[in-house]
Design an enzyme around this catalytic site. Sequence first.
Site, short mmCIF file in Angstrom:
data_model
loop_
_atom_site.label_atom_id
_atom_site.label_comp_id
_atom_site.label_asym_id
_atom_site.label_seq_id
_atom_site.Cartn_x
_atom_site.Cartn_y
_atom_site.Cartn_z
N VAL A 171 1.88 -29.35 -13.34
CA VAL A 171 3.20 -30.00 -13.48
C VAL A 171 3.37 -30.76 -14.79
O VAL A 171 4.50 -31.17 -15.11
CB VAL A 171 3.53 -30.98 -12.33
CG1 VAL A 171 3.89 -30.25 -11.06
CG2 VAL A 171 2.45 -32.02 -12.13
N ASP B 237 0.82 -25.41 -7.51
CA ASP B 237 -0.38 -26.26 -7.52
C ASP B 237 -1.34 -25.78 -8.60
O ASP B 237 -1.38 -24.60 -8.92
CB ASP B 237 -1.07 -26.17 -6.14
CG ASP B 237 -1.87 -27.43 -5.81
OD1 ASP B 237 -2.84 -27.71 -6.53
OD2 ASP B 237 -1.51 -28.12 -4.85
N ASN B 238 -2.11 -26.73 -9.17
CA ASN B 238 -3.16 -26.30 -10.12
C ASN B 238 -4.54 -26.34 -9.47
O ASN B 238 -5.54 -26.13 -10.13
CB ASN B 238 -3.13 -27.17 -11.39
CG ASN B 238 -3.61 -28.59 -11.13
OD1 ASN B 238 -3.80 -28.99 -9.99
ND2 ASN B 238 -3.82 -29.35 -12.19
N TYR C 33 -3.42 -44.55 -11.61
CA TYR C 33 -2.69 -44.05 -10.45
C TYR C 33 -1.52 -44.98 -10.11
O TYR C 33 -0.37 -44.54 -10.05
CB TYR C 33 -3.65 -43.97 -9.27
CG TYR C 33 -3.07 -43.41 -7.99
CD1 TYR C 33 -2.74 -42.07 -7.87
CD2 TYR C 33 -2.88 -44.23 -6.87
CE1 TYR C 33 -2.23 -41.55 -6.69
CE2 TYR C 33 -2.37 -43.73 -5.69
CZ TYR C 33 -2.05 -42.39 -5.60
OH TYR C 33 -1.54 -41.88 -4.41
N LYS D 32 17.83 -31.96 -12.25
CA LYS D 32 19.10 -32.22 -12.94
C LYS D 32 19.80 -30.89 -13.26
O LYS D 32 20.99 -30.73 -13.01
CB LYS D 32 18.79 -32.99 -14.23
CG LYS D 32 19.99 -33.34 -15.04
CD LYS D 32 19.57 -34.09 -16.30
CE LYS D 32 20.72 -34.13 -17.29
NZ LYS D 32 20.28 -34.56 -18.61
P1 NAD Z 1 -4.29 -33.96 -2.35
O1 NAD Z 1 -5.21 -34.29 -3.48
O2 NAD Z 1 -4.82 -33.19 -1.20
O3 NAD Z 1 -2.99 -33.21 -2.88
C1 NAD Z 1 -2.51 -33.29 -4.19
C2 NAD Z 1 -2.26 -31.89 -4.69
O4 NAD Z 1 -1.73 -31.96 -6.04
C3 NAD Z 1 -3.54 -31.05 -4.78
O5 NAD Z 1 -3.33 -29.79 -4.20
C4 NAD Z 1 -3.81 -30.95 -6.27
O6 NAD Z 1 -4.51 -29.77 -6.62
C5 NAD Z 1 -2.40 -30.98 -6.83
N1 NAD Z 1 -2.33 -31.43 -8.22
C6 NAD Z 1 -2.96 -32.48 -8.81
N2 NAD Z 1 -2.64 -32.55 -10.11
C7 NAD Z 1 -1.77 -31.53 -10.36
C8 NAD Z 1 -1.10 -31.07 -11.52
N3 NAD Z 1 -1.23 -31.68 -12.71
N4 NAD Z 1 -0.31 -29.98 -11.42
C9 NAD Z 1 -0.15 -29.32 -10.23
N5 NAD Z 1 -0.78 -29.71 -9.10
C10 NAD Z 1 -1.57 -30.81 -9.16
O7 NAD Z 1 -3.68 -35.37 -1.84
P2 NAD Z 1 -2.64 -35.71 -0.69
O8 NAD Z 1 -3.24 -36.77 0.13
O9 NAD Z 1 -2.13 -34.48 -0.04
O10 NAD Z 1 -1.48 -36.39 -1.53
C11 NAD Z 1 -0.24 -35.76 -1.80
C12 NAD Z 1 0.70 -36.75 -2.48
O11 NAD Z 1 0.92 -37.87 -1.63
C13 NAD Z 1 0.14 -37.30 -3.80
O12 NAD Z 1 1.19 -37.42 -4.73
C14 NAD Z 1 -0.36 -38.67 -3.41
O13 NAD Z 1 -0.34 -39.57 -4.49
C15 NAD Z 1 0.61 -39.07 -2.31
N6 NAD Z 1 0.01 -40.06 -1.39
C16 NAD Z 1 -0.92 -39.69 -0.48
C17 NAD Z 1 -1.49 -40.66 0.34
C18 NAD Z 1 -2.50 -40.32 1.41
O14 NAD Z 1 -2.99 -41.25 2.06
N7 NAD Z 1 -2.85 -39.09 1.67
C19 NAD Z 1 -1.12 -42.00 0.19
C20 NAD Z 1 -0.19 -42.33 -0.77
C21 NAD Z 1 0.39 -41.35 -1.57
#
Ligand code: NAD
Length: 323
Positions: free
Chosen positions: A59, A33-34, A145, A105
């Site tokens: 990432v 995570d970042n 997004y 891969k």
């Molecule tokens: P969140 O923001 O709590 O978690 C996302 C995590 O990704 C965070 O810890 C953030 O620091 C990390 N991150 C962001 N950019 C990054 C990068 N470039 N490199 C490394 N780490 C990075 O959100 P969440 O709700 O836990 O969502 C997790 C995943 O589920 C996401 O991909 C989101 O799009 C997807 N999602 C969530 C929901 C929801 O309702 N919670 C709905 C649809 C999709």
Amino acid sequence: MIKRILVTGGAGFLGSHLCERLVALGHDVICLDNFFTSQKENVAHLLGRPNFELIRHDVTHPCWLEVDEIFNLACPAAPGHYQYNPIKTMKTSVLGAINVLGMAKRCRAKILQASTSEVYGDPEVHPQTEDYRGCVNPIGPRACYDEGKRAAETLFMDYHRSNKVNIRIIRIFNTYGPRMHPYDGRVVSNFIRQALLGEPITLFGDGSQTRSFCYRDDLVDGMMRLMAAEDDLVTPVNIGNPHEFTIRQLAEQVIELTGSRSELVHRPLPQDDPTQRRPDISLARRRLGWEPKIELREGLTKTIEWFRSIDLRHYRPPTPNFA
Ligand code: NAD
Ligand code: UDP
């Protein structure tokens, strides 16, 4: 069988709960995570465990690891977060997908993409089935997004077709629960925080738009089942709670459950805000034997309890939001 599992975005709201579940099963878990939208506290309780590692990494840059499975969750998920730096959001979805798919891969790892109901945009088909292609504005404020996640799905399918990478795609519908960032600007966190602080509850528009809210534990259960599903399940699978509520009904329920005296106030509806959203979960029911168990009232009660237990001063609003 014990596996080495990478969870990108593993310190986030959903990722931290997933890591917890995988560590408890005895897997060797690497959380990457970042910390753009999360904090280390979310996984601090796992740090002493011999089968858990934490890596600060972005990432959008390649990373060299040897793993058996990858859950790709890294991406800001709340509108206020993903619109803060929209170009970075797109890079995270697209470059992030390319980097983790390359790793899958090379290692012959199984890989799951956290996609979203946002791929359906402002849907004209209701409820949304996986074969509906969506109605997304490609040049609007949500596009960084929505289109980023759509491009990631394309990459996953093409790595599967061209390189036989073993993929899974989960389309997640609005999920809430403990460890949501209290200042992420999402509706559940906003309403609970506002209700507990006695601040006005901000209804965007007239509050008649709908969402279907899934509790975190149900969602992560569905995600783990999808990863464990048979290898022919390469098409996207909706995971969410099919019970639909208006945003006004959500506000009323939060007020009732918190006993708050907060009043409802109206704010302008953000551009391209979907008017309705509800998953058709027939595919998940049929192929994963999955359906949600925790309904909104119970899930909100648990989430409110968690919000009462935290000290908001420890959470920095990471980005400006509308509330
Ligand atoms: P969140 O923001 O709590 O978690 C996302 C995590 O990704 C965070 O810890 C953030 O620091 C990390 N991150 C962001 N950019 C990054 C990068 N470039 N490199 C490394 N780490 C990075 O959100 P969440 O709700 O836990 O969502 C997790 C995943 O589920 C996401 O991909 C989101 O799009 C997807 N999602 C969530 C929901 C929801 O309702 N919670 C709905 C649809 C999709
Ligand atoms: N919303 C609201 N008040 C808020 C935050 C959000 O009325 O303080 C509305 C928002 O306009 C949308 C719904 O709640 O219609 C869900 O918003 P959220 O940002 O949680 O998720 P998404 O729009 O991505 O589903």
